[in-house]
Design an enzyme around this catalytic site. Structure first.
Site, PDB file in Angstrom:
ATOM      1  N   ASP A   1      45.808  40.690  16.974  1.00 37.43           N
ATOM      2  CA  ASP A   1      46.288  40.240  18.290  1.00 37.43           C
ATOM      3  C   ASP A   1      47.762  39.852  18.304  1.00 37.43           C
ATOM      4  O   ASP A   1      48.182  39.057  19.139  1.00 37.43           O
ATOM      5  CB  ASP A   1      45.424  39.062  18.779  1.00 37.43           C
ATOM      6  CG  ASP A   1      45.395  37.917  17.801  1.00 37.43           C
ATOM      7  OD1 ASP A   1      45.882  38.083  16.664  1.00 37.43           O
ATOM      8  OD2 ASP A   1      44.888  36.844  18.165  1.00 37.43           O
TER       9      ASP A   1
ATOM     10  N   ASP B   1      49.102  34.504  14.745  1.00 39.26           N
ATOM     11  CA  ASP B   1      50.012  33.979  15.773  1.00 39.26           C
ATOM     12  C   ASP B   1      50.459  32.541  15.497  1.00 39.26           C
ATOM     13  O   ASP B   1      51.634  32.205  15.677  1.00 39.26           O
ATOM     14  CB  ASP B   1      49.404  34.134  17.179  1.00 39.26           C
ATOM     15  CG  ASP B   1      48.025  33.529  17.304  1.00 39.26           C
ATOM     16  OD1 ASP B   1      47.453  33.123  16.273  1.00 39.26           O
ATOM     17  OD2 ASP B   1      47.513  33.456  18.434  1.00 39.26           O
ATOM     18  N   GLY B   2      49.535  31.692  15.050  1.00 40.82           N
ATOM     19  CA  GLY B   2      49.898  30.299  14.755  1.00 40.82           C
ATOM     20  C   GLY B   2      50.936  30.216  13.646  1.00 40.82           C
ATOM     21  O   GLY B   2      51.847  29.372  13.683  1.00 40.82           O
TER      22      GLY B   2
ATOM     23  N   ARG C   1      38.266  35.313  18.643  1.00 39.21           N
ATOM     24  CA  ARG C   1      38.162  34.130  19.505  1.00 39.21           C
ATOM     25  C   ARG C   1      38.866  34.362  20.840  1.00 39.21           C
ATOM     26  O   ARG C   1      38.392  33.968  21.876  1.00 39.21           O
ATOM     27  CB  ARG C   1      38.772  32.937  18.768  1.00 39.21           C
ATOM     28  CG  ARG C   1      38.325  31.636  19.294  1.00 39.21           C
ATOM     29  CD  ARG C   1      38.570  30.473  18.398  1.00 39.21           C
ATOM     30  NE  ARG C   1      39.466  30.707  17.264  1.00 39.21           N
ATOM     31  CZ  ARG C   1      39.667  29.808  16.332  1.00 39.21           C
ATOM     32  NH1 ARG C   1      39.028  28.659  16.389  1.00 39.21           N
ATOM     33  NH2 ARG C   1      40.497  30.030  15.334  1.00 39.21           N
TER      34      ARG C   1
ATOM     35  N   ASP D   1      42.250  39.722  13.510  1.00 36.94           N
ATOM     36  CA  ASP D   1      42.101  39.832  14.965  1.00 36.94           C
ATOM     37  C   ASP D   1      42.963  40.908  15.618  1.00 36.94           C
ATOM     38  O   ASP D   1      42.712  41.281  16.761  1.00 36.94           O
ATOM     39  CB  ASP D   1      42.417  38.484  15.629  1.00 36.94           C
ATOM     40  CG  ASP D   1      41.352  37.449  15.329  1.00 36.94           C
ATOM     41  OD1 ASP D   1      40.229  37.846  14.967  1.00 36.94           O
ATOM     42  OD2 ASP D   1      41.644  36.256  15.442  1.00 36.94           O
TER      43      ASP D   1
ATOM     44  N   THR E   1      46.130  39.095   9.948  1.00 37.92           N
ATOM     45  CA  THR E   1      44.979  38.515  10.646  1.00 37.92           C
ATOM     46  C   THR E   1      44.001  39.623  10.968  1.00 37.92           C
ATOM     47  O   THR E   1      44.425  40.730  11.325  1.00 37.92           O
ATOM     48  CB  THR E   1      45.382  37.796  11.954  1.00 37.92           C
ATOM     49  OG1 THR E   1      44.193  37.592  12.753  1.00 37.92           O
ATOM     50  CG2 THR E   1      46.369  38.587  12.796  1.00 37.92           C
TER      51      THR E   1
ATOM     52  N   ARG F   1      45.418  25.973   7.877  1.00 34.25           N
ATOM     53  CA  ARG F   1      46.063  25.774   9.180  1.00 34.25           C
ATOM     54  C   ARG F   1      46.630  24.362   9.107  1.00 34.25           C
ATOM     55  O   ARG F   1      45.887  23.396   9.118  1.00 34.25           O
ATOM     56  CB  ARG F   1      45.033  25.897  10.310  1.00 34.25           C
ATOM     57  CG  ARG F   1      44.459  27.296  10.411  1.00 34.25           C
ATOM     58  CD  ARG F   1      43.660  27.487  11.697  1.00 34.25           C
ATOM     59  NE  ARG F   1      43.332  28.882  11.879  1.00 34.25           N
ATOM     60  CZ  ARG F   1      42.203  29.450  11.469  1.00 34.25           C
ATOM     61  NH1 ARG F   1      41.291  28.731  10.856  1.00 34.25           N
ATOM     62  NH2 ARG F   1      41.987  30.738  11.679  1.00 34.25           N
ATOM     63  N   SER F   2      47.944  24.251   8.983  1.00 33.97           N
ATOM     64  CA  SER F   2      48.558  22.953   8.700  1.00 33.97           C
ATOM     65  C   SER F   2      48.922  22.198   9.975  1.00 33.97           C
ATOM     66  O   SER F   2      49.848  22.586  10.692  1.00 33.97           O
ATOM     67  CB  SER F   2      49.811  23.165   7.843  1.00 33.97           C
ATOM     68  OG  SER F   2      50.475  21.937   7.666  1.00 33.97           O
TER      69      SER F   2
ATOM     70  N   GLY G   1      43.881  31.933   9.116  1.00 30.90           N
ATOM     71  CA  GLY G   1      42.677  32.559   8.566  1.00 30.90           C
ATOM     72  C   GLY G   1      43.066  33.641   7.574  1.00 30.90           C
ATOM     73  O   GLY G   1      44.006  34.389   7.820  1.00 30.90           O
TER      74      GLY G   1
ATOM     75  N   ARG H   1      16.992  40.629  19.969  1.00 36.74           N
ATOM     76  CA  ARG H   1      17.403  39.950  18.740  1.00 36.74           C
ATOM     77  C   ARG H   1      18.921  39.786  18.760  1.00 36.74           C
ATOM     78  O   ARG H   1      19.626  40.608  19.362  1.00 36.74           O
ATOM     79  CB  ARG H   1      17.021  40.762  17.487  1.00 36.74           C
ATOM     80  CG  ARG H   1      15.528  40.894  17.266  1.00 36.74           C
ATOM     81  CD  ARG H   1      14.903  39.557  16.879  1.00 36.74           C
ATOM     82  NE  ARG H   1      13.498  39.694  16.535  1.00 36.74           N
ATOM     83  CZ  ARG H   1      12.493  39.638  17.410  1.00 36.74           C
ATOM     84  NH1 ARG H   1      12.733  39.468  18.703  1.00 36.74           N
ATOM     85  NH2 ARG H   1      11.244  39.760  16.995  1.00 36.74           N
TER      86      ARG H   1
ATOM     87  N   GLY I   1      28.991  53.391  18.126  1.00 38.88           N
ATOM     88  CA  GLY I   1      28.188  53.990  19.200  1.00 38.88           C
ATOM     89  C   GLY I   1      27.439  52.953  20.029  1.00 38.88           C
ATOM     90  O   GLY I   1      26.291  53.170  20.449  1.00 38.88           O
ATOM     91  N   ALA I   2      28.084  51.818  20.275  1.00 36.70           N
ATOM     92  CA  ALA I   2      27.410  50.735  21.014  1.00 36.70           C
ATOM     93  C   ALA I   2      27.144  51.147  22.455  1.00 36.70           C
ATOM     94  O   ALA I   2      27.851  51.993  23.017  1.00 36.70           O
ATOM     95  CB  ALA I   2      28.294  49.490  21.000  1.00 36.70           C
ATOM     96  N   GLU I   3      26.117  50.534  23.028  1.00 41.12           N
ATOM     97  CA  GLU I   3      25.794  50.805  24.432  1.00 41.12           C
ATOM     98  C   GLU I   3      26.756  50.060  25.352  1.00 41.12           C
ATOM     99  O   GLU I   3      27.047  50.512  26.453  1.00 41.12           O
ATOM    100  CB  GLU I   3      24.341  50.387  24.733  1.00 41.12           C
ATOM    101  CG  GLU I   3      23.305  51.457  24.407  1.00 41.12           C
ATOM    102  CD  GLU I   3      23.327  51.949  22.963  1.00 41.12           C
ATOM    103  OE1 GLU I   3      23.433  51.101  22.063  1.00 41.12           O
ATOM    104  OE2 GLU I   3      23.261  53.178  22.753  1.00 41.12           O
TER     105      GLU I   3
HETATM  106  O1  F6P Z   1      40.909  34.973  11.396  1.00 40.10           O
HETATM  107  C1  F6P Z   1      40.778  34.985  12.786  1.00 40.10           C
HETATM  108  C2  F6P Z   1      39.474  34.404  13.168  1.00 40.10           C
HETATM  109  O2  F6P Z   1      38.571  35.114  12.410  1.00 40.10           O
HETATM  110  C3  F6P Z   1      39.004  34.419  14.607  1.00 40.10           C
HETATM  111  O3  F6P Z   1      38.524  35.634  15.078  1.00 40.10           O
HETATM  112  C4  F6P Z   1      37.966  33.343  14.579  1.00 40.10           C
HETATM  113  O4  F6P Z   1      37.652  32.837  15.801  1.00 40.10           O
HETATM  114  C5  F6P Z   1      38.598  32.333  13.709  1.00 40.10           C
HETATM  115  O5  F6P Z   1      39.432  33.054  12.816  1.00 40.10           O
HETATM  116  C6  F6P Z   1      37.657  31.421  13.005  1.00 40.10           C
HETATM  117  O6  F6P Z   1      38.202  30.905  11.854  1.00 40.10           O
HETATM  118  P1  F6P Z   1      38.004  29.436  11.291  1.00 40.10           P
HETATM  119  O7  F6P Z   1      36.562  29.120  11.417  1.00 40.10           O
HETATM  120  O8  F6P Z   1      38.476  29.543   9.900  1.00 40.10           O
HETATM  121  O9  F6P Z   1      38.848  28.528  12.128  1.00 40.10           O
END
Ligand code: F6P
Length: 324
Positions: free
Chosen positions: A132, A105-106, A174, A130, A128, A74-75, A13, A248, A188-190
């Site tokens: 992560d 990571d991938g 994800r 994320d 990324t 993503r190959s 991504g 909503r 400031g989320a609940e």
């Molecule tokens: O770039 C990471 C990420 O945004 C994740 O948080 C998300 O789930 C995923 O990529 C979705 O990306 P795609 O729809 O391009 O596979």
């Protein structure tokens, strides 16, 4: 041996700041008289030989641009022996000594497998939204994604307060709740629901009821898309079944991946792009360069993705106390 011709690609991504990292790597390489070549659309470009030499002005005016000028993918083919053999042939044909991979990571896993199989010198940069990956406190793109999501949350807060409404806002992530936690604290989320912690639906319903009874004008629950209790719509319906409260949902989606990188992402990307080329110059490879406690560090590829980066549980506690 000091490399003479290196390749660079972005994979997985896209993330804001990838262009700033490409620019930094290209300009650093040229500074050291190393020729640098960009591969288009991630590892697919290496397989297909989709290559372009990058010069100083190829990366002019891109530090502020989101996305990636090299394109990304993503190959699936790169995970096969056949794909890797083709990629190796391309590198031989163009006499590429080493490869810089910017991705998540991938992408680091792909770099590890490819290097193991072919002995190609690979170095990674964490790119990324994320956040992560182990081996860097922050990944390139995370700060921008958080700020983009935050802008939307602030706007939604205006309408939520005016109509005294309950909102569920879904953010990306994800498998990881880093974006959710950061947006939750800054917005400031609940409450914040993330994949790393169990979601207590009855407890959340009780909390929202209590908030409404004590006169809170708006309730915003941030939901990471990967929460184990479901997406924002599913969770909203589960709460509705207990509380019968109008709600909503807003799914922020891909706006979090685009846009001009923040200063923080540009600075991180520039430092890491520079560090990657310097690493290769010193014959350092098989690792990802990141920043931990303001220091540039290298982490073996396999460590960056094989263990899960831990969220800071204190952030969740702070969010809950501040929202009381
Ligand atoms: O770039 C990471 C990420 O945004 C994740 O948080 C998300 O789930 C995923 O990529 C979705 O990306 P795609 O729809 O391009 O596979």
């Amino acid at each position: 041996m000091r490399p003479k011709r290196i390749g660079i690609l972005t994979s997985g991504g896209d993330a804001p700041g990838m262009n700033a990292a490409i620019r930094a790597a290209v300009r650093t390489a040229i500074h050291y008289q190393i020729r640098i070549f960009g591969f288009k659309h991630g590892y697919n470009g290496v397989i297909k030989g989709d290559i372009v030499e990058l010069k100083r002005n190829s990366v002019a005016n891109i530090i502020q641009r989101g996305g990636t000028i090299l394109g990304t993918a993503r190959s699936a083919q790169f995970t096969t022996d056949q794909g890797m053999a083709k990629a190796k042939k391309t590198l031989n044909r163009y006499k590429i000594d080493a490869l810089i991979v910017i991705g998540g990571d991938g992408s680091m896993r792909g770099a590890y497998e490819f290097a193991k199989k072919t002995r190609v010198k690979m170095i990674g940069l964490p790119g990324t939204i994320d956040n992560d990956l182990l081996g860097s406190d922050f990944t390139i793109g995370f700060d921008t994604a958080v700020n983009s999501a935050l802008e939307a949350v602030d706007k939604i807060r205006d309408t939520a307060s005016s109509l005294e409404r309950l909102f569920f806002i879904e953010v990306m992530g994800r498998y990881a709740g880093f974006i959710g936690l950061a947006v939750g604290l800054a917005g400031g989320a609940e409450d914040v629901l993330i994949p790393e912690t169990p979601t207590d639906i009855p407890g959340l319903a009780k909390q929202i009821k209590h908030n409404i009874e004590k006169g809170k004008k708006s309730n915003i629950v941030i939901v990471s898309e990967g929460d184990e209790a479901g997406d924002a719509f599913t969770i909203a319906e589960k709460i509705k079944a207990i509380l019968d409260e109008d709600y909503r949902v807003a799914v922020l989606g891909y706006i979090q991946r685009g846009g001009a990188p923040t200063a923080i992402d540009r600075i991180l990307a520039s430092k890491l792009g520079y560090a990657a080329v310097n690493g290769l110059k010193k014959n350092m490879y098989g690792c990802m360069v990141g920043e931990i406690n303001k220091k540039i560090v290298d982490t073996p590829f396999e460590k960056t993705y094989s263990r899960k980066k831990k969220i800071d549980p204190d952030i969740y506690t702070i969010i809950k106390i501040l929202a009381e």
